[in-house]
Design an enzyme around this catalytic site. Structure first.
Site, PDB file in Angstrom:
ATOM      1  CB  VAL A 117      -4.829  -3.678   6.791  1.00  0.00           C
ATOM      2  CG1 VAL A 117      -5.655  -3.808   5.698  1.00  0.00           C
ATOM      3  CG2 VAL A 117      -3.305  -3.725   6.418  1.00  0.00           C
ATOM      4  CE1 TYR A 118      -8.931  -2.223   3.371  1.00  0.00           C
ATOM      5  CE2 TYR A 118     -11.109  -1.076   4.006  1.00  0.00           C
ATOM      6  CZ  TYR A 118     -10.326  -2.148   3.306  1.00  0.00           C
ATOM      7  OH  TYR A 118     -11.256  -3.013   2.799  1.00  0.00           O
ATOM      8  CB  SER A 119      -4.723   4.651   5.947  1.00  0.00           C
ATOM      9  OG  SER A 119      -5.038   4.677   4.500  1.00  0.00           O
ATOM     10  CG  ASP A 120      -0.327   1.873  10.457  1.00  0.00           C
ATOM     11  OD1 ASP A 120      -0.497   0.863  10.836  1.00  0.00           O
ATOM     12  OD2 ASP A 120       0.373   2.896  10.838  1.00  0.00           O
ATOM     13  N   GLY A 121      -4.738   1.775  10.129  1.00  0.00           N
ATOM     14  CA  GLY A 121      -5.599   2.017  11.270  1.00  0.00           C
ATOM     15  C   GLY A 121      -6.183   3.442  11.047  1.00  0.00           C
TER      16      GLY A 121
END
Length: 326
Positions: free
Chosen positions: A60-64
């Site tokens: 989920v961090y920065s949308d992958g």
């Protein structure tokens, strides 16, 4: 750098883990303070040069995009067999049904997507990011077991939950003969010590490695009150975590500064040295957006606090509302 085993496993990890939440494309997440790939790569390279072999990220961090940046850098700079690479699953990755959580469908889909972004055939540690109240824990644990048996993860871990939930997951795995969690990534630092009540004793009893996140309380332990950074001005999550108890926490922050002056060390090293002596803490997860952050973190291994100093900095603590477990 010092190394230790992760819990009861044979896995060797550095006593400092590089947290990679701060690497990514800011426009694709809620944190405007994250740094881009060009800025991230020197930090990852320096971590390796300092002997750090443990890297933690999440889908989920920065949308992958955090996984993509970390994967490319490690491929260029490191020997994969010497790296311990961790990522997480649970967060929402799309707006449709099954776009989040810990169902079998979500886990099986997300592990493949994470591996593709990371550019690797396996992760060393695959963690559930939070507890999923909408999925039976039996379904989650069997799916995580199957991820291990498929060779896509070497070990599994958990993050940020209540002790009763963690114990339930361990018991389900034991009862069914499935792979059990070997680590707990929890919220813990000098101004948030609620994990010492139940989670840490449970982890000691079960041989679980503890890899705390937010060891510096998002910078609250390293700055004077009122001193701001780009992150402190824009990170709404850290405001929700720490603003409500800021007045009560100030005496602890002041004592960290006092001990730092006494030892001739940065405040971050005092906060990390305190955490490193807690049992069964394996490796604090330290986020870095500057190379100087890592230099300071690595230096904490040489700072030893006397028992009376530990008691002094702990003494003002008062109970806090639970933050992290949902």
């Amino acid at each position: 750098m010092e190394y230790t085993k992760l819990g009861n496993t044979g896995l060797d990890v550095s006593r400092i883990c590089l947290g990679c939440m701060g690497f990514g494309v800011a426009e694709r997440w809620t944190h405007p303070w994250v740094i881009n790939e060009e800025q991230s790569r020197p930090i990852i390279k320096q971590a390796l040069e300092l002997g750090i072999n443990f890297f933690d990220t999440a889908n989920v961090y920065s949308d992958g995009t955090s996984e993509e940046i970390v994967g490319r850098a490690l491929k260029d700079y490191a020997n994969r067999d010497q790296i311990v690479l961790a990522t997480k699953v649970w967060g929402r990755m799309n707006k449709g049904p099954n776009g989040a959580g810990l169902s079998r469908k979500a886990i099986m889909s997300e592990i493949d997507k994470s591996l593709k972004r990371l550019g690797t055939d396996y992760v060393d540690l695959y963690q559930i990011h939070r507890w999923d109240y909408d999925t039976p824990i039996e379904e989650t644990m069997e799916a995580m077991h199957d991820v291990v048996k498929a060779g896509k993860a070497r070990y599994i871990g958990a993050s940020a939950m209540f002790a009763w939930q963690f114990l339930k997951a361990l018991n389900v795995a034991d009862k069914k003969g499935w792979t059990r969690f070997v680590s707990m990534q929890n919220h813990m630092n000098l101004i948030y010590r609620e994990e010492e009540r139940e989670m840490l004793p449970l982890c000691r009893e079960e041989g679980i490695g503890v890899i705390p996140y937010s060891p510096l309380a998002s910078g609250r332990l390293t700055h004077d009150r009122g001193e701001t950074t780009h992150r402190s001005e824009t990170d709404q999550v850290q405001k929700r975590k720490y603003d409500v108890m800021a007045d009560a926490d100030q005496s602890i922050v002041d004592r960290v500064a006092e001990l730092a002056e006494k030892h001739g060390a940065p405040r971050a090293q005092i906060a990390l040295a305190w955490l490193l002596q807690k049992q069964p803490v394996t490796a604090p997860i330290v986020g870095a957006t500057k190379t100087s952050h890592l230099e300071v973190a690595a230096g904490a291994l040489s700072v030893k606090l006397a028992p009376e100093e530990i008691a002094y900095v702990e003494e003002p603590y008062v109970p806090h509302p639970v933050v992290g477990a949902q």
